[in-house]
Design an enzyme around this catalytic site. Structure first.
Site, PDB file in Angstrom:
ATOM      1  N   HIS A 100     -21.271  71.204 -57.199  1.00 58.73           N
ATOM      2  CA  HIS A 100     -19.950  70.414 -57.987  1.00 58.73           C
ATOM      3  C   HIS A 100     -18.928  72.009 -58.790  1.00 58.73           C
ATOM      4  CE1 HIS A 100     -17.900  66.799 -59.711  1.00 58.73           C
ATOM      5  NE2 HIS A 100     -17.592  68.582 -61.380  1.00 58.73           N
ATOM      6  N   GLU A 101     -20.108  72.219 -60.112  1.00 64.56           N
ATOM      7  CA  GLU A 101     -19.619  73.133 -60.926  1.00 64.56           C
ATOM      8  C   GLU A 101     -19.143  73.854 -60.440  1.00 64.56           C
ATOM      9  OE1 GLU A 101     -19.430  71.687 -63.503  1.00 64.56           O
ATOM     10  OE2 GLU A 101     -21.253  70.392 -63.332  1.00 64.56           O
ATOM     11  N   HIS A 104     -15.711  73.949 -59.198  1.00 67.22           N
ATOM     12  CA  HIS A 104     -14.511  73.812 -60.146  1.00 67.22           C
ATOM     13  C   HIS A 104     -13.945  75.298 -60.366  1.00 67.22           C
ATOM     14  CE1 HIS A 104     -14.412  70.404 -61.989  1.00 67.22           C
ATOM     15  NE2 HIS A 104     -15.839  69.502 -62.139  1.00 67.22           N
ATOM     16  N   TYR A 115      -6.567  68.755 -65.672  1.00 68.68           N
ATOM     17  CA  TYR A 115      -8.083  68.776 -65.805  1.00 68.68           C
ATOM     18  C   TYR A 115      -7.130  66.927 -66.953  1.00 68.68           C
ATOM     19  CZ  TYR A 115     -12.360  67.455 -66.077  1.00 68.68           C
ATOM     20  OH  TYR A 115     -14.523  67.089 -65.116  1.00 68.68           O
ATOM     21  N   GLU A 124     -11.886  66.384 -60.542  1.00 70.95           N
ATOM     22  CA  GLU A 124     -13.226  66.074 -60.311  1.00 70.95           C
ATOM     23  C   GLU A 124     -14.130  66.282 -58.356  1.00 70.95           C
ATOM     24  OE1 GLU A 124     -16.190  65.109 -62.101  1.00 70.95           O
ATOM     25  OE2 GLU A 124     -15.482  67.121 -62.839  1.00 70.95           O
ATOM     26  N   ASP A 197     -11.685  60.171 -71.499  1.00 72.84           N
ATOM     27  CA  ASP A 197     -12.339  60.748 -70.313  1.00 72.84           C
ATOM     28  C   ASP A 197     -11.319  61.385 -69.833  1.00 72.84           C
ATOM     29  OD1 ASP A 197     -14.014  61.947 -67.272  1.00 72.84           O
ATOM     30  OD2 ASP A 197     -13.725  60.286 -66.324  1.00 72.84           O
ATOM     31  N   HIS A 202     -13.090  61.428 -64.444  1.00 74.45           N
ATOM     32  CA  HIS A 202     -14.696  61.441 -63.764  1.00 74.45           C
ATOM     33  C   HIS A 202     -14.819  59.358 -63.255  1.00 74.45           C
ATOM     34  CE1 HIS A 202     -15.924  64.656 -65.884  1.00 74.45           C
ATOM     35  NE2 HIS A 202     -17.234  65.170 -64.741  1.00 74.45           N
TER      36      HIS A 202
HETATM   37  N1  ASN Z   1     -20.281  68.484 -65.949  1.00 73.09           N
HETATM   38  C1  ASN Z   1     -19.107  68.088 -66.105  1.00 73.09           C
HETATM   39  C2  ASN Z   1     -18.418  68.334 -65.264  1.00 73.09           C
HETATM   40  O1  ASN Z   1     -18.341  69.246 -64.513  1.00 73.09           O
HETATM   41  C3  ASN Z   1     -18.376  68.769 -67.616  1.00 73.09           C
HETATM   42  C4  ASN Z   1     -17.385  67.732 -67.412  1.00 73.09           C
HETATM   43  O2  ASN Z   1     -16.805  67.177 -67.644  1.00 73.09           O
HETATM   44  N2  ASN Z   1     -16.365  68.683 -67.258  1.00 73.09           N
HETATM   45  O3  ASN Z   1     -17.449  67.310 -64.484  1.00 73.09           O
HETATM   46 ZN    ZN Z   2     -16.734  68.176 -62.281  1.00 76.09          ZN
END
Ligand code: ASN
Ligand code: ZN
Length: 282
Positions: A100-101, A104, A115, A124, A197, A202
């Protein structure tokens, strides 16, 4: 691989180079394996050489800060917290979180989705999609065999829940006194309007997540092959605007499915998936 030794200076102390043997730190070893699996999926399935498509070295720092309840891509590298042990465990335990990361990073170098709001929820969701695919690829699972959970194994034992998010049943991943209830909607009927958020990035990602799940399970087989290819084509195809809304993304998946597979079951599965989550296509 770097170790922040519970500080916040990045990248921290180098503890393992590419090609070095695994060491004693299980967190370092898990992060290394997760980065490797992510690199391998993007290369073998989509012909992409690393995060930027040009062999960007993949750096990661573990043991970031004290009791740090997150993991993130900082624009240049991966950072993993150990969790506080109360709510979250070590963020390297779920390979889909690593994927996931890193995804990004791929988004940053390609569509660079803003974002915030729907484009942020797409950002996301794309990360959840490729995160899930990396786990499925690592385990050799078909769409039917996969759990479609993001962050399974990440919640501390005292938390009532199974994961951070569910692509199969958004809104059901946890329901806990401290953490609250998983707020994700599965369809546009339950779309959440909020300023928190980053406008629910998310939260409303549950909708495109569920669309991918529906398309992939309708097609069956390895989800990274056809469904994943279509999503990858949209992300990297140059037509997805930074401020894209759900309808824009959905419309481009139909175009991508048609371009790659013609008027077949792929196009049908993708069309039906967006219909079922209530996202209009043009
Ligand atoms: N772990 C979170 C994400 O990848 C970090 C964030 O809130 N950007 O979405
Ligand atoms: Zn994320």
């Amino acid at each position: 691989m770097y170790d922040a030794r519970h500080g916040t200076d990045l990248p921290g102390h180098k503890v393992r180079g590419e090609g070095d043997e695994p060491g004693q730190d299980a967190t370092v070893n898990r992060a290394h394996a997760g980065l490797g699996a992510t690199f391998e999926l993007f290369l073998t399935a989509y012909g992409r050489d690393s995060i930027d498509g040009s062999g960007l070295p993949m750096d990661a720092t573990v043991h970031y800060d004290e009791d740090y309840n997150n993991a993130f891509w900082n624009g240049e590298q991966m950072v993993f917290g150990d969790g506080d042990g109360e709510i979250f465990l070590d963020f390297t335990v779920s390979v889909d979180i690593i994927g996931h990361e890193l995804a990004h990073g791929v988004t940053q170098y390609t569509a660079n989705l803003d974002y915030f709001g729907q484009s942020g929820a797409l950002n996301e969701s794309v990360s959840d999609v490729f995160g899930a695919l990396i786990k499925q690829y690592t385990l050799g699972q078909t769409a039917d065999e996969a759990d479609w959970l993001i962050g399974a194994g990440l919640l501390a034992p005292r938390v009532t829940g199974t994961a951070l998010r569910s692509m199969k049943e958004p809104g059901t991943a946890y329901d806990d006194d401290v953490l609250g209830k998983d707020p994700q909607p599965a369809t546009m009927d339950d779309y959440v309007r909020t300023g928190r958020d980053n406008g629910g990035v998310h939260i409303n990602s549950g909708i495109p997540n569920h669309a991918f799940y529906l398309a992939a399970t309708t097609l069956g087989g390895h989800a990274w092959e056809r469904a994943g290819q279509v999503w990858y084509d949209v992300l990297t195809g140059g037509e997805l605007e930074q401020d894209a809304q759900f309808t824009d993304f959905a419309t481009l998946t139909l175009k991508a499915a048609r371009a790659r597979y013609g008027e077949g079951e792929e196009l049908q599965a993708v069309t039906k998936a967006w219909e079922r989550v209530g996202v209009r296509t043009l």
